[in-house]
Design a protein around this motif. Sequence first.
Motif, PDB file in Angstrom:
ATOM      1  N   LEU A  54       0.833  -1.198   0.000  1.00 30.03           N
ATOM      2  CA  LEU A  54       0.000   0.000   0.000  1.00 30.03           C
ATOM      3  C   LEU A  54       0.874   1.256   0.000  1.00 30.03           C
ATOM      4  CD1 LEU A  54      -2.816   1.288   0.172  1.00 30.03           C
ATOM      5  CD2 LEU A  54      -2.668   1.071   2.649  1.00 30.03           C
ATOM      6  N   LEU A 122      -5.027  -3.342  -3.580  1.00 36.50           N
ATOM      7  CA  LEU A 122      -4.430  -2.232  -2.827  1.00 36.50           C
ATOM      8  C   LEU A 122      -3.845  -1.184  -3.764  1.00 36.50           C
ATOM      9  CD1 LEU A 122      -2.671  -4.014   0.172  1.00 36.50           C
ATOM     10  CD2 LEU A 122      -4.777  -2.666   0.183  1.00 36.50           C
ATOM     11  N   VAL A 140      -7.093  -1.387   5.784  1.00 40.44           N
ATOM     12  CA  VAL A 140      -6.248  -2.591   5.712  1.00 40.44           C
ATOM     13  C   VAL A 140      -6.162  -3.253   7.089  1.00 40.44           C
ATOM     14  CG1 VAL A 140      -3.885  -3.425   5.364  1.00 40.44           C
ATOM     15  CG2 VAL A 140      -4.914  -1.882   3.699  1.00 40.44           C
TER      16      VAL A 140
END
Length: 197
Positions: A54, A122, A140
């Motif tokens: 991410l 992501l 997340v």
Amino acid sequence: MDILGIAVLIFLVTDPFGNIAIFLAALKGVAPERRLKVALRELLFALVLLLLFLTFGEKILSALGLSREAIAIAGGIILFIIALRLIFPTPQGVLGDLPDGEPMLVPLATPAVAGPSALAVLMTLRNTHQGHLWELYLAVLLAWAGTALILLQAAFLQRFLGPRGLIAIERLTGMLLIMLSIDMLLDNLQSVLHIAP
């Protein structure tokens, strides 16, 4: 999409119910007193992988010169393929044959939890999310916590739900992912073709 919606999407893609059998099979050769520790370690590895991707996934995409719409459409296609595999699984399973002994990073942390599909989602979210970046990190963490809670209870859930119950939940997850992927594709095709919703 709000934080909860993003968390649900990531949770569905990590497919904890589908991974119960994989966790049980991979931990079969581990001493019973170490199974919980190993499972927790692998889940923490998966969290680190998800957060790293991410954080740095956007830099990878920028280096490749990909547009926001292309990433979102690709993410929708990947979600659709994942959903089809959940609804119509292959005989060898998601990961094929699992190695004996104590797993380390593979196959539990990746590709079971932090697999290519989760990482692709992501990347898509990082490039298409209109809100603050901390919202994605929180989503997340929420999705990972839900996944970890289910996978740490894998043996109990397998006994409680049974094989048919696990299959039913996995198929339902697949149906939800198909709807999310179609919605993602339509939104971004409208953007590319300049069609008003």
